[in-house]
Design a protein around this motif. Structure first.
Motif, mmCIF file in Angstrom:
data_model
loop_
_atom_site.group_PDB
_atom_site.id
_atom_site.type_symbol
_atom_site.label_atom_id
_atom_site.label_comp_id
_atom_site.label_asym_id
_atom_site.label_seq_id
_atom_site.Cartn_x
_atom_site.Cartn_y
_atom_site.Cartn_z
ATOM 1 N N TYR A 29 135.309 106.154 147.978
ATOM 2 C CA TYR A 29 135.794 104.904 147.364
ATOM 3 C C TYR A 29 136.938 105.185 146.396
ATOM 4 O O TYR A 29 137.956 104.483 146.386
ATOM 5 C CB TYR A 29 134.632 104.216 146.649
ATOM 6 C CG TYR A 29 134.988 102.910 145.996
ATOM 7 C CD1 TYR A 29 135.260 101.771 146.754
ATOM 8 C CD2 TYR A 29 135.044 102.798 144.612
ATOM 9 C CE1 TYR A 29 135.584 100.561 146.147
ATOM 10 C CE2 TYR A 29 135.364 101.605 143.998
ATOM 11 C CZ TYR A 29 135.634 100.490 144.770
ATOM 12 O OH TYR A 29 135.962 99.295 144.164
ATOM 13 N N SER A 37 137.049 103.169 137.970
ATOM 14 C CA SER A 37 137.539 102.798 139.300
ATOM 15 C C SER A 37 139.044 102.570 139.285
ATOM 16 O O SER A 37 139.549 101.799 138.471
ATOM 17 C CB SER A 37 136.850 101.529 139.791
ATOM 18 O OG SER A 37 137.513 101.007 140.934
ATOM 19 N N LEU A 72 130.657 108.078 145.485
ATOM 20 C CA LEU A 72 131.868 107.423 144.980
ATOM 21 C C LEU A 72 133.168 108.085 145.415
ATOM 22 O O LEU A 72 134.236 107.479 145.275
ATOM 23 C CB LEU A 72 131.833 107.382 143.443
ATOM 24 C CG LEU A 72 130.679 106.620 142.807
ATOM 25 C CD1 LEU A 72 130.717 106.793 141.287
ATOM 26 C CD2 LEU A 72 130.726 105.148 143.169
ATOM 27 N N ASP A 125 133.851 96.518 144.262
ATOM 28 C CA ASP A 125 132.878 97.512 144.708
ATOM 29 C C ASP A 125 131.512 96.869 144.917
ATOM 30 O O ASP A 125 130.469 97.464 144.609
ATOM 31 C CB ASP A 125 132.778 98.659 143.699
ATOM 32 C CG ASP A 125 132.122 99.901 144.303
ATOM 33 O OD1 ASP A 125 131.874 99.906 145.528
ATOM 34 O OD2 ASP A 125 131.833 100.853 143.552
ATOM 35 N N THR A 138 135.390 104.377 153.449
ATOM 36 C CA THR A 138 134.981 105.329 152.424
ATOM 37 C C THR A 138 134.419 106.606 153.031
ATOM 38 O O THR A 138 134.425 107.662 152.380
ATOM 39 C CB THR A 138 133.933 104.719 151.478
ATOM 40 O OG1 THR A 138 132.739 104.371 152.211
ATOM 41 C CG2 THR A 138 134.471 103.479 150.777
ATOM 42 N N ARG A 180 127.522 95.258 140.005
ATOM 43 C CA ARG A 180 127.069 96.649 140.125
ATOM 44 C C ARG A 180 126.540 97.157 138.787
ATOM 45 O O ARG A 180 125.519 97.854 138.735
ATOM 46 C CB ARG A 180 128.222 97.522 140.616
ATOM 47 C CG ARG A 180 127.811 98.941 140.981
ATOM 48 C CD ARG A 180 128.996 99.775 141.436
ATOM 49 N NE ARG A 180 128.563 101.082 141.880
ATOM 50 C CZ ARG A 180 128.471 101.472 143.144
ATOM 51 N NH1 ARG A 180 128.791 100.624 144.107
ATOM 52 N NH2 ARG A 180 128.065 102.687 143.451
#
Length: 435
Positions: free
Chosen positions: A371, A320, A368, A411, A429, A55
């Motif tokens: 998540y 994260s 996001l 992710d 999510t 990512r």
């Protein structure tokens, strides 16, 4: 929202880490005059694992950063995971949204490279310029610039219609505006050091390993008990004769982390001392001290936009909760923030401009938020040693679980379409609150 006669730039970015340099790059590409202020002088160090997920690599590609391995980058194929006296090599997922490889590079050179890239895009970088606080409009309270201490110790003022706070986990700039950290978000802790790798050279050498190595059984080793901690130890090859060795742990709240009170520096030292001889991690090969830092997770500072100030990266708590990764989201936040700033510039009323700037936070939460909500639930689960032990010893070896875990934790999944694992993660999510 174009800079006025008394302004020094269209946008001021405080901090030239990945989030700040990304913001500066994208703003400059949009034709804005950008002032990027960095309190240190490059090259400078930053405590990090130095690993980049696919990512993050995708964001670098978007920016046009040269990631040729001949220029100091090392590519990796995926994760080599150790747990329950077993190991697995888990390739990065093959998805259309991201490349099928990760990378690694020391933050000593990585951050400098990104700052230089922002300069080449048109941003003006001022090093050794310490921002001391915001400059606000006395009538409206809106931020209209910054106060700073220049390299020669002079007190200076820089003005701009928008200021981007990219000044890290502590974010003194945001704190001075009363934008405080949330105490209901996870907080991680990471410690790392470097080792020179001994032994044979070539593609089989530890420093040239094509896998990012993670050890999921991290024991506290406290006198009288030894609990399995929610975290992992790592060895990341840097391709330059060295490896980054460290560990990270996470707690569901800052208060819980304080209550636990582990000595992570001592824990890493014990972990290294107990490492197999073949790893080559000896006191003689260690380069520099063990250093640690906090990892602000799951949007732990809000609001992300207020009165002319946008928060990006660690300043907004964008790490994260699943894996402690922050660079990918810092780079993404810079891109999204720059787009909001550029779009706001075209609006013809103050209300319309504010709505566009506020849309930055909405876009980040939409992408996001769900998540990160799942990540907070994940942290609460693995805080229980029994659950952590069951997961590493019994659940992880199941191939279908392993496939799900590597996509979720990294992710790296298709947000639309893909296989059943991608669709499941995407559904999860969407159904949880994106707070």
């Amino acid at each position: 929202m174009r800079a006025g006669a008394n302004d020094d730039a269209d946008v001021i970015v405080v901090g030239a880490g990945p989030a700040g340099s990304s913001t500066a790059h994208w703003c400059a590409c949009a034709g804005l005059d950008v002032l990027l202020l960095e309190k240190a002088a490059f090259p400078r160090d930053k405590i990090c694992g130095d690993g980049l997920t696919p990512r993050a690599v995708a964001e670098l590609v978007r920016m046009g950063v040269d990631i040729d391995p001949a220029d100091g980058w090392i590519r990796n194929e995926g994760l080599r995971v150790f747990a329950g006296r077993r190991s697995w090599e888990l390739p990065w997922p093959e998805v259309a949204a991201f490349p099928g490889y990760g990378m690694a590079r020391s933050r000593m050179t990585f951050d400098h490279l990104l700052a230089q890239h922002a300069q080449r895009s048109g941003a003006k970088l001022l090093e050794r310029t310490k921002v001391t606080g915001p400059l606000t409009d006395e009538r409206t309270g809106r931020v209209v610039g910054v106060r700073a201490q220049a390299a020669d110790r002079r007190e200076v003022v820089y003005r701009a219609p928008v200021v981007v706070a990219a000044d890290g986990v502590s974010s003194r700039f945001a704190t001075s505006l009363g934008i405080a950290r949330r105490d209901d978000r996870p907080l991680g802790t990471a410690y790392r050091t470097y080792f020179r790798t001994d032994g044979p050279s070539g593609p089989t050498a530890r420093h040239a390993d094509s896998w990012m190595e993670s050890h999921l059984e991290l024991w506290s080793g406290q006198p009288g008990k030894s609990d399995l901690l929610p975290g992992y130890g790592w060895i990341f090859a840097l391709g330059d004769g060295t490896v980054n060795v460290g560990l990270g742990s996470v707690s569901s709240t800052p208060q819980r982390q304080s209550a636990v009170g582990h000595d992570y520096r001592a824990l890493l030292q014990r972990w290294v001392e107990g490492a197999p001889e073949a790893w080559g991690l000896s006191p003689e090969s260690q380069l520099g001290p063990i250093r640690g830092a906090a990892l602000p997770m799951g949007f732990n500072r809000a609001p992300m936009y207020r009165d002319g100030t946008i928060l990006v990266g660690d300043a907004a708590g964008m790490v994260s909760p699943f894996n402690g990764e922050g660079i990918a989201y810092a780079l993404q936040a810079g891109r999204v923030a720059a787009d909001a700033i550029a779009q706001a510039r075209t609006r013809t009323s103050d209300a319309a401009r504010e709505a566009v700037l506020g849309g930055y936070a909405e876009r980040m939460r939409a992408d996001l938020g769900g998540y990160y909500t799942l990540g907070r639930a994940f942290v609460r689960l693995i805080e229980h040693p029994a659950i952590m032990r069951f997961g590493t010893r019994y659940a992880l070896p199941v191939p279908v679980v392993m496939q799900f875990v590597v996509k979720l934790l990294s992710d790296c999944y298709e947000p639309r379409g893909g296989d059943w694992v991608d669709r499941l993660i995407s559904a999860l999510t969407r159904v949880v609150p994106a707070a």
